[in-house]
Design a protein around this motif. Sequence first.
Motif, mmCIF file in Angstrom:
data_model
loop_
_atom_site.group_PDB
_atom_site.id
_atom_site.type_symbol
_atom_site.label_atom_id
_atom_site.label_comp_id
_atom_site.label_asym_id
_atom_site.label_seq_id
_atom_site.Cartn_x
_atom_site.Cartn_y
_atom_site.Cartn_z
ATOM 1 N N LYS A 138 16.587 19.881 3.361
ATOM 2 C CA LYS A 138 17.505 19.837 2.211
ATOM 3 C C LYS A 138 18.261 18.519 2.177
ATOM 4 C CE LYS A 138 21.305 22.412 0.079
ATOM 5 N NZ LYS A 138 22.193 23.595 0.187
ATOM 6 N N ALA A 139 18.700 18.053 3.366
ATOM 7 C CA ALA A 139 19.445 16.801 3.421
ATOM 8 C C ALA A 139 18.576 15.625 3.007
ATOM 9 C CB ALA A 139 19.981 16.581 4.834
ATOM 10 N N LEU A 140 17.332 15.645 3.431
ATOM 11 C CA LEU A 140 16.416 14.559 3.088
ATOM 12 C C LEU A 140 16.109 14.539 1.594
ATOM 13 C CD1 LEU A 140 13.935 14.768 6.089
ATOM 14 C CD2 LEU A 140 15.392 12.836 5.556
ATOM 15 N N ALA A 141 16.035 15.732 1.009
ATOM 16 C CA ALA A 141 15.660 15.824 -0.410
ATOM 17 C C ALA A 141 16.841 15.632 -1.348
ATOM 18 C CB ALA A 141 15.004 17.178 -0.678
ATOM 19 N N ALA A 142 18.046 15.651 -0.815
ATOM 20 C CA ALA A 142 19.229 15.566 -1.673
ATOM 21 C C ALA A 142 19.290 14.213 -2.374
ATOM 22 C CB ALA A 142 20.490 15.769 -0.828
ATOM 23 N N PRO A 143 19.605 14.196 -3.688
ATOM 24 C CA PRO A 143 19.661 12.920 -4.430
ATOM 25 C C PRO A 143 20.670 11.947 -3.837
ATOM 26 C CG PRO A 143 19.685 14.807 -5.928
ATOM 27 C CD PRO A 143 19.861 15.359 -4.548
ATOM 28 N N GLN A 144 21.777 12.489 -3.312
ATOM 29 C CA GLN A 144 22.807 11.602 -2.800
ATOM 30 C C GLN A 144 22.474 11.028 -1.429
ATOM 31 O OE1 GLN A 144 23.038 14.826 -3.197
ATOM 32 N NE2 GLN A 144 24.154 15.850 -1.555
ATOM 33 N N ALA A 145 21.320 11.463 -0.878
ATOM 34 C CA ALA A 145 20.985 10.986 0.458
ATOM 35 C C ALA A 145 20.712 9.494 0.468
ATOM 36 C CB ALA A 145 19.751 11.730 0.989
ATOM 37 N N GLY A 146 20.193 8.960 -0.652
ATOM 38 C CA GLY A 146 19.901 7.538 -0.684
ATOM 39 C C GLY A 146 18.608 7.216 0.047
ATOM 40 N N PRO A 147 18.232 5.946 0.110
ATOM 41 C CA PRO A 147 16.976 5.557 0.760
ATOM 42 C C PRO A 147 17.013 5.859 2.247
ATOM 43 C CG PRO A 147 18.308 3.628 0.252
ATOM 44 C CD PRO A 147 18.981 4.789 -0.405
ATOM 45 N N ALA A 148 15.970 6.488 2.712
ATOM 46 C CA ALA A 148 15.908 6.840 4.139
ATOM 47 C C ALA A 148 14.908 5.957 4.849
ATOM 48 C CB ALA A 148 15.470 8.286 4.291
ATOM 49 N N SER A 149 15.088 5.782 6.156
ATOM 50 C CA SER A 149 14.124 5.075 6.987
ATOM 51 C C SER A 149 13.927 5.877 8.265
ATOM 52 C CB SER A 149 14.611 3.665 7.321
ATOM 53 O OG SER A 149 15.802 3.722 8.088
ATOM 54 N N LEU A 150 12.770 5.708 8.857
ATOM 55 C CA LEU A 150 12.417 6.527 10.002
ATOM 56 C C LEU A 150 11.733 5.686 11.069
ATOM 57 C CD1 LEU A 150 11.932 9.440 11.262
ATOM 58 C CD2 LEU A 150 9.726 9.361 10.107
ATOM 59 N N ALA A 151 12.151 5.843 12.311
ATOM 60 C CA ALA A 151 11.439 5.277 13.453
ATOM 61 C C ALA A 151 11.173 6.415 14.418
ATOM 62 C CB ALA A 151 12.274 4.190 14.132
ATOM 63 N N ALA A 152 9.914 6.669 14.713
ATOM 64 C CA ALA A 152 9.550 7.826 15.537
ATOM 65 C C ALA A 152 8.326 7.515 16.368
ATOM 66 C CB ALA A 152 9.268 9.034 14.644
ATOM 67 N N PRO A 153 8.195 8.141 17.537
ATOM 68 C CA PRO A 153 7.006 7.907 18.364
ATOM 69 C C PRO A 153 5.714 8.335 17.687
ATOM 70 C CG PRO A 153 8.720 8.957 19.640
ATOM 71 C CD PRO A 153 9.158 9.006 18.219
ATOM 72 N N SER A 154 5.759 9.418 16.871
ATOM 73 C CA SER A 154 4.547 9.899 16.219
ATOM 74 C C SER A 154 4.901 10.536 14.890
ATOM 75 C CB SER A 154 3.818 10.909 17.104
ATOM 76 O OG SER A 154 2.731 11.487 16.410
ATOM 77 N N PHE A 155 4.651 9.828 13.813
ATOM 78 C CA PHE A 155 4.902 10.366 12.481
ATOM 79 C C PHE A 155 3.972 11.547 12.210
ATOM 80 C CE2 PHE A 155 4.492 9.743 7.704
ATOM 81 C CZ PHE A 155 5.705 10.342 7.425
ATOM 82 N N LYS A 156 2.761 11.507 12.752
ATOM 83 C CA LYS A 156 1.815 12.605 12.552
ATOM 84 C C LYS A 156 2.357 13.903 13.150
ATOM 85 C CE LYS A 156 -3.050 13.718 13.508
ATOM 86 N NZ LYS A 156 -3.053 14.402 14.797
ATOM 87 N N ASP A 157 3.018 13.816 14.301
ATOM 88 C CA ASP A 157 3.606 15.015 14.892
ATOM 89 C C ASP A 157 4.737 15.559 14.021
ATOM 90 O OD1 ASP A 157 1.867 14.870 16.985
ATOM 91 O OD2 ASP A 157 3.299 14.059 18.423
ATOM 92 N N ILE A 158 5.489 14.661 13.409
ATOM 93 C CA ILE A 158 6.569 15.100 12.529
ATOM 94 C C ILE A 158 6.006 15.823 11.311
ATOM 95 C CG2 ILE A 158 8.413 14.276 11.002
ATOM 96 C CD1 ILE A 158 8.889 12.034 13.001
ATOM 97 N N LEU A 159 4.879 15.320 10.802
ATOM 98 C CA LEU A 159 4.266 15.960 9.633
ATOM 99 C C LEU A 159 3.765 17.362 9.949
ATOM 100 C CD1 LEU A 159 2.212 12.968 8.173
ATOM 101 C CD2 LEU A 159 4.393 13.879 7.363
ATOM 102 N N ALA A 160 3.652 17.687 11.225
ATOM 103 C CA ALA A 160 3.205 19.025 11.607
ATOM 104 C C ALA A 160 4.320 20.062 11.483
ATOM 105 C CB ALA A 160 2.689 19.005 13.049
ATOM 106 N N ARG A 161 5.567 19.608 11.295
ATOM 107 C CA ARG A 161 6.677 20.546 11.173
ATOM 108 C C ARG A 161 6.640 21.167 9.777
ATOM 109 N NH1 ARG A 161 6.797 22.141 15.149
ATOM 110 N NH2 ARG A 161 8.705 23.246 14.611
ATOM 111 N N PRO A 162 6.338 22.433 9.643
ATOM 112 C CA PRO A 162 6.055 23.011 8.325
ATOM 113 C C PRO A 162 7.202 22.958 7.340
ATOM 114 C CG PRO A 162 6.245 24.724 10.007
ATOM 115 C CD PRO A 162 6.221 23.420 10.731
#
Length: 882
Positions: free
Chosen positions: A375-399
């Motif tokens: 919800k926080a990521l999708a909120a309009p007021q969140a603004g541009p987000a950036s991500l640094a992670a060891p494995s983006f593919k593993d994050i995409l596995a979170r349903p």
Amino acid sequence: MPLKDRLNLSAEPVFLVDGSAFVYRGFYAFRDMSTREGFPTNALFVVLRMIMKILREEKPRAIGFFLDGKGPTFRNEIYSEYKAQRQATPEDLLVQIEPIKEALRLFGLPVIVSEGGEADDCIASLAERLRPSHPVIIVGADKDLKQCLAERVWLWDPAGKQDKLTGLAEFTGETGLAPSSWPDFQALTGDSSDNIPGVPGIGPKSAAEIMARFPTLEAIWQGLDELPEKYRKKLDGRLEDALRWRELTRLRTTFCHTTDLAALTPAAPDIAGLKEFMARYEFGSLARELSTLPAPQKAASVAASSAKAGGMSLLDYVNGPKAEPKSSAERVATPGELPELSGMHVGLAPLPDGMALGLDGRELLYTGDEAALAKALAAPQAGPASLAAPSFKDILARPRAAGAWRALPFAKVRDLGLMAYLLNPEEREYGLTHLLAAYEADPDMPSLPDDAPGLAARSLGELLAKRLKAAGMERLYAELELPLLPVLRDMEEAGVAIDLGAFESFLDEVTDKLAELTEAIREAAGLSPGEEFNVRSSHQLADLLFNRLSLKPRGKTPGGLPSTSQAVLEKMAGEHPVIDLVLTYRGYEKMRSTYLEPLPRLVGPDGRIHTTFNNLSTATGRLSSSNPNLQNIPIRGEMGGRMRACFTAGPGRLLASADYSQIELRLLAHLCGDPELTKAFAAGEDIHARTAAILHGKEPGEVTPDERRAAKTINFGLLYGMGPQRLSRELKITLTLAKEFIARYFERMPAVKAFFEGVERDARRDGYVTTMFGRRRLLPGLFSRNDNEQAQAVRQAINTRVQGSAADIIKLAMLRAHEDERLRALGARLILQVHDELVIEAPKDAAREAGERLAGIMTSAVDISVPLAVDWGVGPTWAEAH
């Protein structure tokens, strides 16, 4: 008898182990040793066996295991061609380095990696510093180490055929030299393993005669007029070169200055950890020997080296103690609160092995509630987000949060593991902890304030992005590799359906065939009906073949017994009916144990198998799969067809399979520009028939099937560095004829030979090779002292240039197929990628159109000088679609 007693030492000796030498020796000593799953264990086994021997027999109070560091050393500055002929370290050896280090840590042994020099320099330095107060035993066999011999310093090789111990007296008696003159001797004779030329025409015998009169290079040239003319001619004008060669062979004694006796004090072994380790790598004999290890010594040890000055290290940010949050609003989730996201680093917050997420410059603190995060990521007021992670593919596995993650622009995502993989695809380890340790010393890694531990992942992402740009792989990452991750996740989620009934029926047939083959083996071997015999038992099979049938062994196990490995038995094919029957038996047994029994157990509640596609596992850029490995499913032959027939489409759907035809040969034609190859592919000719016509001086229509098959072997074999010896074995022709075929091939297609030579030349110049899309593969083996490793590196260079480019092309085709609006409208989805083949699943009435569409996407994926061709088909099973 312990060395302390054999040498009558009054003090405990210090053991300095030349680890790199034993790792390489073990690897090349037993090439066919691996776990049941195929993980190589030869170097690991030999090193552990030797270490356990030392621990058991010597009970060392001080010991160090020394390994060469990465990159060039000061010797490369002295002579740029130093070790320039060496090949890249074999992949099967590289993957064993970390397990070796892990095992040594479990044994409690210090591991020291040299920096700026070689392991031998560290050993020489410590031997020089420690010998006044402690006897020193150098555990190794490298001839360079002989110069370290002195009073209270010995060279011991416990892993050779004979336990060899060399002291000062033995060395002097054998060579007539002082150890300090050994570098001078090597400077004269040279060393092909290190690419040191030496003085032309001066061999060991000549050098020994010369140095019997003049023990140093300076003395030799001062007394040059007193030497026989045959030596004067060879030595005249060579002094400067010889002095340089001596600088290369002479070990330095100024390295490892921070390593003291305390750093060499072993810790108590972790027996429980070692038992688990031995079980993991299937070292049953070594596990049984653990009980023979001595109890930990209670000798006093000096305090460990002081902590690094200047505050916390990068690893401290991840693993160090964390400050208590000041309020609930600032609370950061602990690893225990993230049972399914262990290994993630969310927000600018110190969670182990994870990711940094920024929202319009503000921190997002993750407390385990994925719905709230989405919800926080999708909120309009969140603004541009950036991500640094060891494995983006593993994050995409979170349903629950996957949709929000996918909404992030790729330009804002820094997948640390993926970036590090592209920079060094041979590394094999891309977790955050490992990466922070690897890049901590990089001069461009910013120093971080103690109160901002979460910046580690983000800072590492910035550094890796900078390195990718400098290496010319920025677009490869941003436009191909990163966008491919959602494609792989969708394929993993989709899975592939299997026919359990077909599996059961096939298993019954194979089981019956195995029983039939067992009886045939017993009969061919002359075994009596009641005599016990298990074909799967290597011990019983060896006894049958080499004792009862008196066949000549063709190889040995690490324990010195006759080997019955697959490679050995294949060499013995045709020598006795039992050999051929056993090889057939093993083929069926592999089908049973690898596919027919395990795969049905992996079916999910949806009736489908969900493999994992690995994008960080191969040096060429190809994908692999695991749990289960669907890329190893047999393709050809009766069993291959039966196996693929067990994979089906879902209800109301069909499979469409599209496979690139001879893509690597077509890429070769494009890359080298050879007119013969280019013309043949442009005209749609049978390339193997055309090659056969060239080799035999015929027209393509006159070529026989056997000649075409031989030409196919040559076409693909030469592409991957097949030499005349192997070609003669493969085609069962004489070595002379094999050489003639290769010479004729390159004579008629000189551009191919020029291409191969150009790839090797560029790789030696750069130290790496690139694909058409800029993917890099480092090739340190080109500079190996081992000729076999160097030749392998040349093959890897050519293979990567061609096969790596093919891997990039099929990834591009996967991206376009995944994004294709027409395929989406037809209800088609990509479910499998196997080498050069893509498989989609679509509704029955749309499957043929979807298959044709997929083939079109693949043939137009790139624009090259020869047409790409794709074979495709549709059917209810994988076998029928292929």
